[in-house]
Scaffold this active site. Structure first.
Site, PDB file in Angstrom:
ATOM      1  N   HIS A 289       0.397  -0.985  -0.041  1.00  0.00           N
ATOM      2  CA  HIS A 289       0.396   0.182   0.079  1.00  0.00           C
ATOM      3  C   HIS A 289       0.599   0.875  -0.253  1.00  0.00           C
ATOM      4  O   HIS A 289       1.995   1.216   0.466  1.00  0.00           O
ATOM      5  CB  HIS A 289      -1.249   0.108   1.119  1.00  0.00           C
ATOM      6  CG  HIS A 289      -0.281   0.463   2.488  1.00  0.00           C
ATOM      7  ND1 HIS A 289      -0.979   0.652   3.795  1.00  0.00           N
ATOM      8  CD2 HIS A 289       1.278   0.328   3.335  1.00  0.00           C
ATOM      9  CE1 HIS A 289      -0.541   0.733   5.002  1.00  0.00           C
ATOM     10  NE2 HIS A 289       1.679   0.304   4.520  1.00  0.00           N
TER      11      HIS A 289
ATOM     12  N   CYS B 257       6.066   6.121   4.103  1.00  0.00           N
ATOM     13  CA  CYS B 257       4.565   5.411   3.594  1.00  0.00           C
ATOM     14  C   CYS B 257       4.227   6.179   2.301  1.00  0.00           C
ATOM     15  O   CYS B 257       2.865   5.070   2.060  1.00  0.00           O
ATOM     16  CB  CYS B 257       3.681   5.498   4.991  1.00  0.00           C
ATOM     17  SG  CYS B 257       4.359   4.437   6.259  1.00  0.00           S
TER      18      CYS B 257
ATOM     19  N   HIS C 182       4.811   0.230  -0.219  1.00  0.00           N
ATOM     20  CA  HIS C 182       5.724  -1.013   0.350  1.00  0.00           C
ATOM     21  C   HIS C 182       5.311  -1.748   1.026  1.00  0.00           C
ATOM     22  O   HIS C 182       3.393  -1.721   0.821  1.00  0.00           O
ATOM     23  CB  HIS C 182       6.145   0.084   1.618  1.00  0.00           C
ATOM     24  CG  HIS C 182       5.432   0.548   2.199  1.00  0.00           C
ATOM     25  ND1 HIS C 182       4.858   1.819   2.512  1.00  0.00           N
ATOM     26  CD2 HIS C 182       4.826   0.251   3.906  1.00  0.00           C
ATOM     27  CE1 HIS C 182       3.860   2.481   3.397  1.00  0.00           C
ATOM     28  NE2 HIS C 182       3.701   1.092   4.462  1.00  0.00           N
TER      29      HIS C 182
ATOM     30  N   HIS D  85       3.508  -5.555   3.534  1.00  0.00           N
ATOM     31  CA  HIS D  85       3.376  -5.711   5.286  1.00  0.00           C
ATOM     32  C   HIS D  85       3.114  -7.280   5.071  1.00  0.00           C
ATOM     33  O   HIS D  85       2.618  -7.923   4.476  1.00  0.00           O
ATOM     34  CB  HIS D  85       2.558  -5.065   5.856  1.00  0.00           C
ATOM     35  CG  HIS D  85       2.679  -3.228   6.120  1.00  0.00           C
ATOM     36  ND1 HIS D  85       3.097  -2.814   7.183  1.00  0.00           N
ATOM     37  CD2 HIS D  85       1.885  -2.169   5.595  1.00  0.00           C
ATOM     38  CE1 HIS D  85       3.394  -1.720   7.035  1.00  0.00           C
ATOM     39  NE2 HIS D  85       2.636  -1.592   6.044  1.00  0.00           N
TER      40      HIS D  85
ATOM     41  N   ASP E 173      -5.114 -10.465  -0.991  1.00  0.00           N
ATOM     42  CA  ASP E 173      -3.267 -11.215  -0.913  1.00  0.00           C
ATOM     43  C   ASP E 173      -2.919 -10.922  -2.086  1.00  0.00           C
ATOM     44  O   ASP E 173      -3.094 -10.823  -2.974  1.00  0.00           O
ATOM     45  CB  ASP E 173      -4.028 -12.657  -0.403  1.00  0.00           C
ATOM     46  CG  ASP E 173      -2.362 -13.152  -0.117  1.00  0.00           C
ATOM     47  OD1 ASP E 173      -1.356 -12.816   0.529  1.00  0.00           O
ATOM     48  OD2 ASP E 173      -1.655 -14.595  -0.902  1.00  0.00           O
ATOM     49  N   HIS E 174      -1.223 -10.618  -1.526  1.00  0.00           N
ATOM     50  CA  HIS E 174      -0.400  -9.670  -2.711  1.00  0.00           C
ATOM     51  C   HIS E 174      -1.028  -9.099  -3.903  1.00  0.00           C
ATOM     52  O   HIS E 174      -0.941  -8.769  -4.826  1.00  0.00           O
ATOM     53  CB  HIS E 174      -0.102 -11.375  -3.594  1.00  0.00           C
ATOM     54  CG  HIS E 174       0.960 -12.467  -3.081  1.00  0.00           C
ATOM     55  ND1 HIS E 174      -0.278 -12.785  -1.282  1.00  0.00           N
ATOM     56  CD2 HIS E 174       2.501 -12.791  -3.525  1.00  0.00           C
ATOM     57  CE1 HIS E 174       1.389 -13.904  -1.238  1.00  0.00           C
ATOM     58  NE2 HIS E 174       2.850 -13.150  -1.985  1.00  0.00           N
TER      59      HIS E 174
ATOM     60  N   GLU F 173      -0.759  -4.880  11.960  1.00  0.00           N
ATOM     61  CA  GLU F 173       0.166  -4.267  10.671  1.00  0.00           C
ATOM     62  C   GLU F 173       1.954  -5.193  10.895  1.00  0.00           C
ATOM     63  O   GLU F 173       2.677  -5.406   9.935  1.00  0.00           O
ATOM     64  CB  GLU F 173      -0.387  -3.200  10.748  1.00  0.00           C
ATOM     65  CG  GLU F 173       0.767  -1.884   9.134  1.00  0.00           C
ATOM     66  CD  GLU F 173       1.044  -0.430   9.071  1.00  0.00           C
ATOM     67  OE1 GLU F 173       0.087  -0.395   8.447  1.00  0.00           O
ATOM     68  OE2 GLU F 173       1.171  -0.150   9.845  1.00  0.00           O
TER      69      GLU F 173
HETATM   70 NI    NI Z   1       2.406   0.690   5.936  1.00  0.00          NI
END
Ligand code: NI
Length: 140
Positions: free
Chosen positions: A15, A34, A40, A42, A80-81, A124
């Site tokens: 995100h 961010c 990036h 998580h 996911d992904h 997270e």
């Molecule tokens: Ni983040």
């Protein structure tokens, strides 16, 4: 008599924290790295809690096979992904903070048929977790 059942799920996603209502500079100031343009990732852990009476015939609050299939279909597979900002419709509008992720996952799971959704908690990172229990429970 009500029992709470919590089950843990995982997905990985990327995100970027960026609000279209703010300038580049304001975004950078608010979200720091961010807000970097290429995003990036998580490894999110999601705890889903449902609550209800124990069914006498089965001794269970909810069938875990049913819960797993529901969460997989509504959340894990669509998230996911994925690049959340582009690939999950809600986050084309809302900033994909984990606060908003909690609310969106709650919205997607609230109609689970066999037990009431009591809350969604997301880790997270090892240092951050967020929880949403819906509006009606918030005032209790
Ligand atoms: Ni983040």
């Amino acid at each position: 008599m009500k029992v709470h059942l919590t089950r843990r799920y995982h997905f990985s996603a990327s995100h970027r924290l960026y609000s279209t209502e703010l300038s580049e500079e304001e975004n950078r100031k608010l979200y720091g790295k961010c807000a970097n343009p290429y995003g990036h990732g998580h490894n999110y852990a999601v705890e889903v809690t449902v609550a209800g009476p124990v069914e006498p015939a089965t001794g269970m609050v909810a069938n875990l096979v049913e819960l797993d299939a529901f969460v997989a279909r509504e959340v894990v597979e669509p998230f996911d992904h994925k690049y959340l900002n582009e690939e999950v419709g809600e986050f084309r509008v809302a900033v994909p903070t984990t606060e908003n992720l909690c609310r969106e996952i709650y919205r997607r799971l609230k109609d689970f048929p066999t037990a009431r959704l009591a809350g969604v908690r997301i880790e997270e990172t090892a240092a951050n977790s967020f929880e949403y229990r819906g509006e009606t429970r918030e005032v209790q």
